[in-house]
Enzyme design. Structure first.
Site, PDB file in Angstrom:
ATOM      1  N   ASP A 575      28.575  50.697  44.037  1.00  0.00           N
ATOM      2  CA  ASP A 575      29.133  50.092  42.828  1.00  0.00           C
ATOM      3  C   ASP A 575      29.357  48.592  43.003  1.00  0.00           C
ATOM      4  O   ASP A 575      30.259  48.022  42.410  1.00  0.00           O
ATOM      5  CB  ASP A 575      30.481  50.732  42.497  1.00  0.00           C
ATOM      6  CG  ASP A 575      30.408  52.228  42.491  1.00  0.00           C
ATOM      7  OD1 ASP A 575      29.532  52.750  41.803  1.00  0.00           O
ATOM      8  OD2 ASP A 575      31.203  52.878  43.192  1.00  0.00           O
ATOM      9  N   SER A 600      31.440  43.341  42.027  1.00  0.00           N
ATOM     10  CA  SER A 600      32.109  44.633  42.083  1.00  0.00           C
ATOM     11  C   SER A 600      32.068  45.156  40.669  1.00  0.00           C
ATOM     12  O   SER A 600      32.629  44.550  39.766  1.00  0.00           O
ATOM     13  CB  SER A 600      33.544  44.452  42.557  1.00  0.00           C
ATOM     14  OG  SER A 600      34.214  45.672  42.403  1.00  0.00           O
ATOM     15  N   ARG A 601      31.367  46.285  40.496  1.00  0.00           N
ATOM     16  CA  ARG A 601      31.113  46.710  39.119  1.00  0.00           C
ATOM     17  C   ARG A 601      32.277  47.470  38.495  1.00  0.00           C
ATOM     18  O   ARG A 601      32.354  47.569  37.290  1.00  0.00           O
ATOM     19  CB  ARG A 601      29.845  47.545  39.071  1.00  0.00           C
ATOM     20  CG  ARG A 601      28.606  46.683  39.223  1.00  0.00           C
ATOM     21  CD  ARG A 601      27.355  47.470  38.964  1.00  0.00           C
ATOM     22  NE  ARG A 601      26.814  48.015  40.194  1.00  0.00           N
ATOM     23  CZ  ARG A 601      26.008  47.344  41.009  1.00  0.00           C
ATOM     24  NH1 ARG A 601      25.652  46.108  40.715  1.00  0.00           N
ATOM     25  NH2 ARG A 601      25.566  47.887  42.117  1.00  0.00           N
ATOM     26  N   VAL A 602      33.169  48.030  39.316  1.00  0.00           N
ATOM     27  CA  VAL A 602      34.257  48.809  38.708  1.00  0.00           C
ATOM     28  C   VAL A 602      35.644  48.359  39.122  1.00  0.00           C
ATOM     29  O   VAL A 602      36.618  48.648  38.444  1.00  0.00           O
ATOM     30  CB  VAL A 602      34.107  50.320  39.039  1.00  0.00           C
ATOM     31  CG1 VAL A 602      32.975  50.922  38.278  1.00  0.00           C
ATOM     32  CG2 VAL A 602      33.953  50.543  40.517  1.00  0.00           C
TER      33      VAL A 602
END
Ligand code: ATP
Ligand code: MG
Length: 736
Positions: A575, A600-602
Site C-alpha cells: 500500500d 503511503s496510499r492508506v
C-alpha cells in the site's frame, strides 16, 4: 709410513693456522660472549621494568597522536573482540547442540538394544506372539483403499500387499490376510499380490502394507513413537537414559498392541537440499515428511511419478533408496507468548541458546488471508517515531508499506527504529531476517535488548549460511507467528528483511525443482508467492477481534532501479513505499527518504489533525525546494523569493534528519515540522537546527503545559488552537 706424513703435515698446518688466526678466533668468541651477556642483561632489565601501558604512551604529551585515529582503532578492536566472542558463543552453542543430539542418539540406540533383548525373553516373547492374532484382527478392521491406491489401480491393476512380521507367522493368519485383502480389491475389480516377509528388526508384532499405506502394530513402531515424543522433550540429566529405559520396560510389561497408520515412500535421488521420492500416494502440497534418519522436509512439487521435497536440515546422510514417512500434517511452527524475546530459526527452533521453548500452540505456515468481510479499513496510526516517515508517508495499523532502496541506505535502520518505537504501545514485533549475516542478527538482538524492545519482539532468522528452503519458509513462519496474535485481537508489526533475498532463495529452489524460469530467471509464480504472503497482513474488523498485522517488507534495489521485476512486483502488492536514495544518504540526509518517490496510499487516514495539516503542505514545499535546488545549483543570480524558498527548504530538510535509535513522539514531530514549515525557524542558522529542535520541546514542556497537553492528547485542534500554537512559536522564535 705415508699416513704418518699426512698426520704430521696436518698438525703443522693446524699449528700455523692457530698462530696466525688465534687473535681473530679469540675476538670472535669474545664478541659472541659479550653479545649474549648484553642480551641477557637487557632481558633481565626488561623483566624488572614495568612495561608501559598502551594508554600511557598515548597520553604522553610529546607524542603527536591523532585522537580520532586512536578512537577508531579502539572501537575497531572492540568490535573485533565482540565479533570473536559472539562467534565463539555461537560455536559453543552449536557444539553443545551437536553433543546433545549425539548423546540422545547413543541413548536411544542403547535403549533399543535393551528392548530387543527384552522381547526375546519370557514372558514378553510369548505375550507378543499370543497377540499376533489380535493385531491382525485390528489391522483388518482398518484396511481400506486410499485415493492414491485407486489411481494406481487404474494404471496397473495389481496392488502389492506385504505382510511383515518379526517371527514366523501361523499360515492360518496369512490366509486370513490374503482373503481380506483380495475381498477388498475385488470391490474395485483389482488384484492383489501378497508377499509375506520376516524381519527381526520389527522386534515383535506385525505390519501390513497395502500399496503405500502401512498398518503398523509392531514393537519397533511403538519404540519409534516413544522416540519421537522423547526428541521433543529436552533431556538434560545424566540419569535420563536409565529412567527412560525403565519407563519403556514398564510400558513393555503391559504391552498392548496399537495400530498406527501412515504412508511410506522411497527416496529416489537427493542433491542440493532437494529430494525426489516415489510412493506416498496421497501426499499433499506443503506436507511434512520424515526420513529414516529423523530429518524432515516439506513437499513442494507433486508430479505423476515423483514427489519433490525440500529438506530443512542436513541432507548429506539421507541415502537414496531409504524410507520416507508421511507425518500427516502441513508444515507448521510454534506460536504464542513464549516466543517473545527469543531468536528462532525458520521452523521455530530456538537458536539463541536460552533453552527449549515451553509447550506452545502450532499454526500452519501457509494459511489463507482474512476474507474481505473480516477486514476493517486502516484507521489507527502505527508510529515509526521517524519524522520523515510519520509526516510524509504515514503508516496505519494493518497497512503494508514497502521499504525500498539500494544496499546500505538505512533500510534496516528504519525497521529497527520502528520496533524500538513500539515500546509501551502494546504492539508485538516480529523481525524476519532472510539471508542476513549471523553477526548482524546478534547485533540487532543486542540493540533491541539495549532499548528494552526485545521483550515484545521475536526474531525469526534464516541466515545466509542456512539452506534456501529455510530462507524460503522463514517469512511464512514469521507471518504464522504474527497471525496468532492478530487473531487474539492484538496489533503486530512484522518486518521482512529482505524479500529480494527471499525471491532469490525461491528462485534457487524452483530451478532445483526443475521448474522453468521466467522473467529475469525468477519463476513465474513469484508474484503469487509474495502476494499470498503480504495479503495475510490486515486490519481485522471489530467482530473478529480488531487485531492487525502491519507489514514492512524490505526490498533491495540495484543502482536505484525500481523498475526491475521483484521491486515492481512488491510495489504493486503493497500500500505504498518508502524509497531510500543512496545519494541523499551520502549527502548526510538520514533517513535518506526520497519524498517524491515515497507514498503511503492508506496511512494518512490515521494521522492526527495537526500532523495532517503539516504534512499536506510539507510535501509540496519539499518538492518545490528540491526542484529549485537542482535548478539553482550552478547559478548565482537568484531573486529574493527563490532565495527564501531555498532557505526555508534547507531548514525543512534539516528538520527531517534524525539520529538512529531516537524515535520522537508524534506531537513533537508535528510541532517541529509545523514550526519549520510555518517559517518560525527562518532566523535560525541551518547548523543550529538541532539546538532549535531541543529548545522548542523544552520550551513547550516547561512553559506551555496547557498547549503541550492538548498536543499530546490531540483534543480539539481547531483554528483557535492553531493560532495559540503559532503565538507560542512566535515567542519562542524571538527568544531563540
Ligand atoms: P543492507 O543493504 O546492508 O541491508 P541497509 O540498507 O539495511 O543495508 P543499514 O544497515 O540500516 O542499511 O544502515 C547502513 C548504515 O547506515 C549503518 O551503518 C547505519 O548505522 C547507518 N545509518 C542508517 N540510518 C542512519 C541514521 N538515521 N543516522 C545515522 N546513521 C544511519
Ligand atoms: Mg539491512
Amino acid at each position: 709410513m705415508e699416513i704418518q706424513y699426512v698426520i704430521i703435515n696436518f698438525l703443522i698446518l693446524a699449528g700455523i693456522l692457530f698462530l696466525f688466526c688465534r687473535k681473530m678466533i679469540v675476538r670472535i668468541f669474545r664478541s659472541r660472549r659479550e653479545r649474549i651477556q648484553q642480551l641477557l642483561d637487557e632481558a633481565e632489565a626488561l623483566e624488572k621494568r614495568e612495561l608501559p601501558v598502551y594508554e600511557d604512551i598515548l597520553e604522553e604529551p610529546h607524542l603527536p597522536v591523532d585522537q580520532t585515529l586512536v578512537q577508531a582503532a579502539k572501537t575497531d578492536a572492540e568490535e573485533k573482540i565482540r565479533q570473536i566472542r559472539a562467534f565463539g558463543q555461537r560455536e559453543m552453542r552449536e557444539i553443545h547442540r551437536h553433543m546433545i543430539k549425539k548423546v540422545k542418539k547413543e541413548w536411544l540406540a542403547e535403549i533399543k538394544a535393551e528392548i530387543t533383548a527384552l522381547f526375546q525373553k519370557e514372558p514378553y516373547l510369548s505375550r507378543i506372539r499370543e497377540s499376533e492374532e489380535y493385531i491382525i484382527e485390528k489391522i483388518l478392521e482398518k484396511i481400506k483403499l486410499t485415493p492414491g491406491d485407486m489411481a494406481y489401480l487404474k494404471r496397473c491393476d495389481v496392488l502389492y500387499v506385504t505382510l511383515t512380521s518379526a517371527h514366523p507367522l501361523d499360515p492360518k493368519l496369512v490366509e486370513r490376510v490374503d482373503k481380506a485383502t483380495t475381498e477388498l480389491l475385488n470391490t474395485v475389480n483389482g488384484k492383489t499380490s501378497l508377499w509375506v516377509l520376516e524381519d527381526p528388526a520389527l522386534i515383535g508384532g506385525l505390519r501390513l502394507r497395502i500399496g503405500d499405506t502401512v498398518y503398523d502394530g509392531t514393537v519397533a513402531e511403538g519404540f519409534y513413537l516413544f522416540q519421537t515424543s522423547l526428541i521433543k522433550d529436552p533431556i538434560t540429566v545424566d540419569e535420563a537414559a536409565k529412567e527412560l529405559l525403565e519407563e519403556f520396560t514398564e510400558k513393555a510389561a503391559h504391552f498392548e498392541p496399537k495400530i498406527n497408520e501412515y504412508q511410506l515412500g522411497r527416496v529416489m535421488t537427493i542433491s542440493d537440499g532437494i529430494c525426489w521420492m516415489d510412493g506416498l500416494a496421497d501426499i499433499m502440497y506443503g506436507e511434512v515428511v520424515e526420513f529414516d534418519c529423523g530429518e524432515r522436509g516439506m513437499v513442494l512439487d507433486i508430479q505423476p511419478d515423483r514427489i519433490g521435497c525440500v529438506i530443512f536440515g542436513e541432507y548429506e546422510h539421507i541415502e537414496s533408496g531409504s524410507r520416507v514417512r508421511r507425518i500427516g500434517r502441513i508444515a507448521s511452527v510454534p506460536v504464542g507468548e513464549a516466543l517473545l524475546g527469543r531468536v528462532v530459526d525458520a521452523v521455530g527452533h530456538p537458536i539463541d541458546g536460552e533453552g527449549h521453548l515451553p509447550h506452545c500452540d502450532r499454526r500452519p505456515i501457509e494459511c489463507s488471508a482474512p476474507a474481505i468481510l473480516d477486514r476493517a479499513a486502516v484507521c489507527e496510526p502505527m508510529h515509526t517515531g521517524l519524522k520523515a516517515v510519520d509526516a510524509l508517508v504515514p503508516i496505519g495499523r494493518g497497512q503494508r508499506e514497502l521499504i525500498i532502496g539500494d544496499r546500505q541506505t538505512g533500510k534496516t535502520a528504519i525497521a529497527l527504529d520502528t520496533i524500538i518505537n513500539q515500546k509501551g504501545k502494546d504492539t508485538i514485533c516480529i523481525y524476519v531476517a532472510i539471508g542476513q549475516k549471523e553477526t548482524l542478527i546478534s547485533e540487532l538482538k543486542e540493540k533491541l535488548e539495549k532499548y528494552g524492545a526485545m521483550e515484545y519482539t521475536t526474531i525469526v532468522a534464516a541466515t545466509a549460511s542456512g539452506s534456501a528452503a529455510l530462507q524460503y519458509i522463514a517469512p511464512f513462519s514469521g507471518t504464522a507467528m504474527a497471525e496468532y496474535f492478530m487473531y487474539a485481537g492484538k496489533d503486530v508489526l512484522i518486518i521482512y528483511d529482505d524479500l529480494s533475498k527471499h525471491a532469490v532463495a525461491y528462485r534457487e529452489l524452483s530451478l532445483l525443482l526443475h521448474r522453468p524460469s521466467g522473467r529475469e530467471a525468477y519463476p513465474g509464480d513469484i508474484f503469487y508467492l509474495h502476494s499470498r504472503l503480504l495479503e495475510r497482513s490486515a486490519k481485522l474488523s471489530e467482530e473478529k477481534g480488531g487485531g492487525s498485522i502491519t507489514a514492512l517488507p524490505i526490498i533491495e534495489t540495484l543502482a536505484g532501479d525500481i523498475s526491475a521485476y521483484i521491486p515492481t512486483n512488491v510495489i504493486s502488492i503493497t500500500d505504498g513505499q518508502i524509497f531510500l536514495e543512496a545519494d541523499l544518504f551520502h549527502e548526510g540526509q538520514r533517513p535518506a527518504i526520497n519524498v517524491g518517490l515515497s507514498v503511503s496510499r492508506v496511512g494518512s487516514a490515521a494521522q492526527t489533525k495537526l500532523m495532517k495539516q503539516v504534512s499536506s503542505s510539507l510535501r509540496t514545499k519539499l518538492a518545490q525546494y528540491r526542484e529549485l535546488a537542482n535548478f539553482t545549483q550552478f547559478g548565482t543570480d537568484i531573486d529574493e523569493d527563490t532565495k527564501r524558498t531555498l532557505e526555508s527548504g534547507k531548514r525543512l530538510m534539516e528538520a527531517l534528519k534524525q539520529e538512529r535509535y531516537h524515535p520522537l513522539e508524534d506531537w513533537k514531530q508535528a510541532l517541529l515540522l509545523f514550526a519549520v514549515s510555518e517559517g518560525f525557524a527562518d532566523e535560525t542558522a541551518v547548523e543550529e537546527m538541532a539546538a532549535f529542535e531541543d529548545g522548542l520541546f523544552a520550551y513547550f514542556e516547561e512553559e506551555q503545559p496547557a498547549l503541550t497537553y492538548q498536543l499530546q492528547t490531540g483534543a480539539k485542534m481547531d483554528a483557535a488552537f492553531i493560532e495559540k500554537v503559532k503565538a507560542a512559536l512566535g515567542s519562542y522564535a524571538k527568544r531563540a
